[in-house]
Design a protein around this motif. Sequence first.
Motif, PDB file in Angstrom:
ATOM      1  N   GLN A  14     -14.547 -17.069  -9.559  1.00 29.84           N
ATOM      2  CA  GLN A  14     -15.085 -18.347  -9.077  1.00 29.84           C
ATOM      3  C   GLN A  14     -15.072 -18.385  -7.552  1.00 29.84           C
ATOM      4  O   GLN A  14     -16.030 -18.843  -6.934  1.00 29.84           O
ATOM      5  CB  GLN A  14     -14.269 -19.506  -9.666  1.00 29.84           C
ATOM      6  CG  GLN A  14     -14.939 -20.848  -9.557  1.00 29.84           C
ATOM      7  CD  GLN A  14     -16.038 -21.062 -10.568  1.00 29.84           C
ATOM      8  OE1 GLN A  14     -16.413 -20.171 -11.321  1.00 29.84           O
ATOM      9  NE2 GLN A  14     -16.588 -22.254 -10.587  1.00 29.84           N
ATOM     10  N   GLY A  15     -13.997 -17.882  -6.968  1.00 26.34           N
ATOM     11  CA  GLY A  15     -13.906 -17.850  -5.506  1.00 26.34           C
ATOM     12  C   GLY A  15     -14.945 -16.934  -4.888  1.00 26.34           C
ATOM     13  O   GLY A  15     -15.558 -17.273  -3.869  1.00 26.34           O
ATOM     14  N   ILE A  20     -19.985 -16.680  -1.968  1.00 27.21           N
ATOM     15  CA  ILE A  20     -21.326 -16.138  -1.708  1.00 27.21           C
ATOM     16  C   ILE A  20     -22.341 -17.265  -1.670  1.00 27.21           C
ATOM     17  O   ILE A  20     -23.187 -17.327  -0.764  1.00 27.21           O
ATOM     18  CB  ILE A  20     -21.700 -15.086  -2.783  1.00 27.21           C
ATOM     19  CG1 ILE A  20     -20.840 -13.841  -2.615  1.00 27.21           C
ATOM     20  CG2 ILE A  20     -23.185 -14.733  -2.719  1.00 27.21           C
ATOM     21  CD1 ILE A  20     -20.903 -12.869  -3.780  1.00 27.21           C
ATOM     22  N   ASP A  21     -22.266 -18.190  -2.634  1.00 26.26           N
ATOM     23  CA  ASP A  21     -23.190 -19.329  -2.666  1.00 26.26           C
ATOM     24  C   ASP A  21     -23.078 -20.151  -1.385  1.00 26.26           C
ATOM     25  O   ASP A  21     -24.084 -20.492  -0.760  1.00 26.26           O
ATOM     26  CB  ASP A  21     -22.905 -20.195  -3.893  1.00 26.26           C
ATOM     27  CG  ASP A  21     -23.845 -21.380  -4.008  1.00 26.26           C
ATOM     28  OD1 ASP A  21     -25.037 -21.250  -3.669  1.00 26.26           O
ATOM     29  OD2 ASP A  21     -23.381 -22.455  -4.464  1.00 26.26           O
ATOM     30  N   THR A  22     -21.856 -20.440  -0.991  1.00 26.19           N
ATOM     31  CA  THR A  22     -21.646 -21.259   0.210  1.00 26.19           C
ATOM     32  C   THR A  22     -22.169 -20.562   1.455  1.00 26.19           C
ATOM     33  O   THR A  22     -22.917 -21.156   2.245  1.00 26.19           O
ATOM     34  CB  THR A  22     -20.145 -21.580   0.381  1.00 26.19           C
ATOM     35  OG1 THR A  22     -19.716 -22.333  -0.753  1.00 26.19           O
ATOM     36  CG2 THR A  22     -19.884 -22.361   1.647  1.00 26.19           C
ATOM     37  N   LEU A  23     -21.788 -19.322   1.636  1.00 28.65           N
ATOM     38  CA  LEU A  23     -22.180 -18.601   2.844  1.00 28.65           C
ATOM     39  C   LEU A  23     -23.688 -18.348   2.895  1.00 28.65           C
ATOM     40  O   LEU A  23     -24.350 -18.688   3.883  1.00 28.65           O
ATOM     41  CB  LEU A  23     -21.413 -17.288   2.947  1.00 28.65           C
ATOM     42  CG  LEU A  23     -21.604 -16.501   4.237  1.00 28.65           C
ATOM     43  CD1 LEU A  23     -21.150 -17.312   5.439  1.00 28.65           C
ATOM     44  CD2 LEU A  23     -20.830 -15.196   4.170  1.00 28.65           C
ATOM     45  N   ARG A 101     -29.848 -21.068  -7.731  1.00 26.01           N
ATOM     46  CA  ARG A 101     -29.878 -21.496  -9.135  1.00 26.01           C
ATOM     47  C   ARG A 101     -29.138 -20.490 -10.023  1.00 26.01           C
ATOM     48  O   ARG A 101     -28.373 -20.873 -10.901  1.00 26.01           O
ATOM     49  CB  ARG A 101     -31.309 -21.667  -9.620  1.00 26.01           C
ATOM     50  CG  ARG A 101     -32.022 -22.837  -9.011  1.00 26.01           C
ATOM     51  CD  ARG A 101     -33.404 -23.020  -9.628  1.00 26.01           C
ATOM     52  NE  ARG A 101     -34.124 -24.073  -8.988  1.00 26.01           N
ATOM     53  CZ  ARG A 101     -33.954 -25.371  -9.223  1.00 26.01           C
ATOM     54  NH1 ARG A 101     -33.042 -25.747 -10.089  1.00 26.01           N
ATOM     55  NH2 ARG A 101     -34.663 -26.277  -8.591  1.00 26.01           N
ATOM     56  N   VAL A 102     -29.373 -19.198  -9.787  1.00 32.16           N
ATOM     57  CA  VAL A 102     -28.713 -18.152 -10.571  1.00 32.16           C
ATOM     58  C   VAL A 102     -27.205 -18.198 -10.338  1.00 32.16           C
ATOM     59  O   VAL A 102     -26.412 -18.131 -11.292  1.00 32.16           O
ATOM     60  CB  VAL A 102     -29.298 -16.765 -10.237  1.00 32.16           C
ATOM     61  CG1 VAL A 102     -28.481 -15.644 -10.869  1.00 32.16           C
ATOM     62  CG2 VAL A 102     -30.756 -16.674 -10.682  1.00 32.16           C
ATOM     63  N   LEU A 103     -26.787 -18.322  -9.079  1.00 30.73           N
ATOM     64  CA  LEU A 103     -25.351 -18.396  -8.784  1.00 30.73           C
ATOM     65  C   LEU A 103     -24.721 -19.611  -9.455  1.00 30.73           C
ATOM     66  O   LEU A 103     -23.592 -19.538  -9.950  1.00 30.73           O
ATOM     67  CB  LEU A 103     -25.120 -18.418  -7.270  1.00 30.73           C
ATOM     68  CG  LEU A 103     -25.408 -17.111  -6.544  1.00 30.73           C
ATOM     69  CD1 LEU A 103     -25.297 -17.300  -5.036  1.00 30.73           C
ATOM     70  CD2 LEU A 103     -24.488 -15.994  -7.015  1.00 30.73           C
TER      71      LEU A 103
END
Length: 174
Positions: A14-15, A20-23, A101-103
């Motif tokens: 999850q981290g 990755i999503d956040t960055l 969306r995939v993430l």
Amino acid sequence: MSPEILLPALLVAQGMVGGIDTLVNHEIIERLPHRVEARDEIGLHWVREFIYACLFGGLAWFEFHGATAILIAALLIGEIIVTSCDEYIENKIRVLPQNERVLHVFLTLNLGLLIAVLVPTLIGWGGLPSGLAPVEHGLLSWMLSMFALLGVGWAVRDFIAWRKLRRLSSAAMA
């Protein structure tokens, strides 16, 4: 796989995916902390980052027995509420990139797995005398500690951005 190994592994996953999503999506592609219309989304993000920092840091080194299990349950419920609100708000204000969306699919599936592992674990812990029981998951504990520190830092950063965007929004309306 036992919950003692599966839980920290799911938290690390999850981290990693959340980071990755956040960055990539929130910072590089969408530049959310600089967009006034994203202030509500950024507000939810700093809360989520704080929740995960607590989960990562706490579950890296402790089992939460007895009444303290309620703390983890409350954080988990908080994350479900934040995720629900975030999905609604972000789909209202912007078109998400396909990779985001995939993430989000992977994050949601992993959150479901976390819930499936944590609920029976918390029920078991809840039946024990109250307190924190030290535990170590080897490298996973250290990785979770790193994610906890990053989560706190990012939560502070997004909180500051949220306050700035709130002021900019108020000034634009005046």
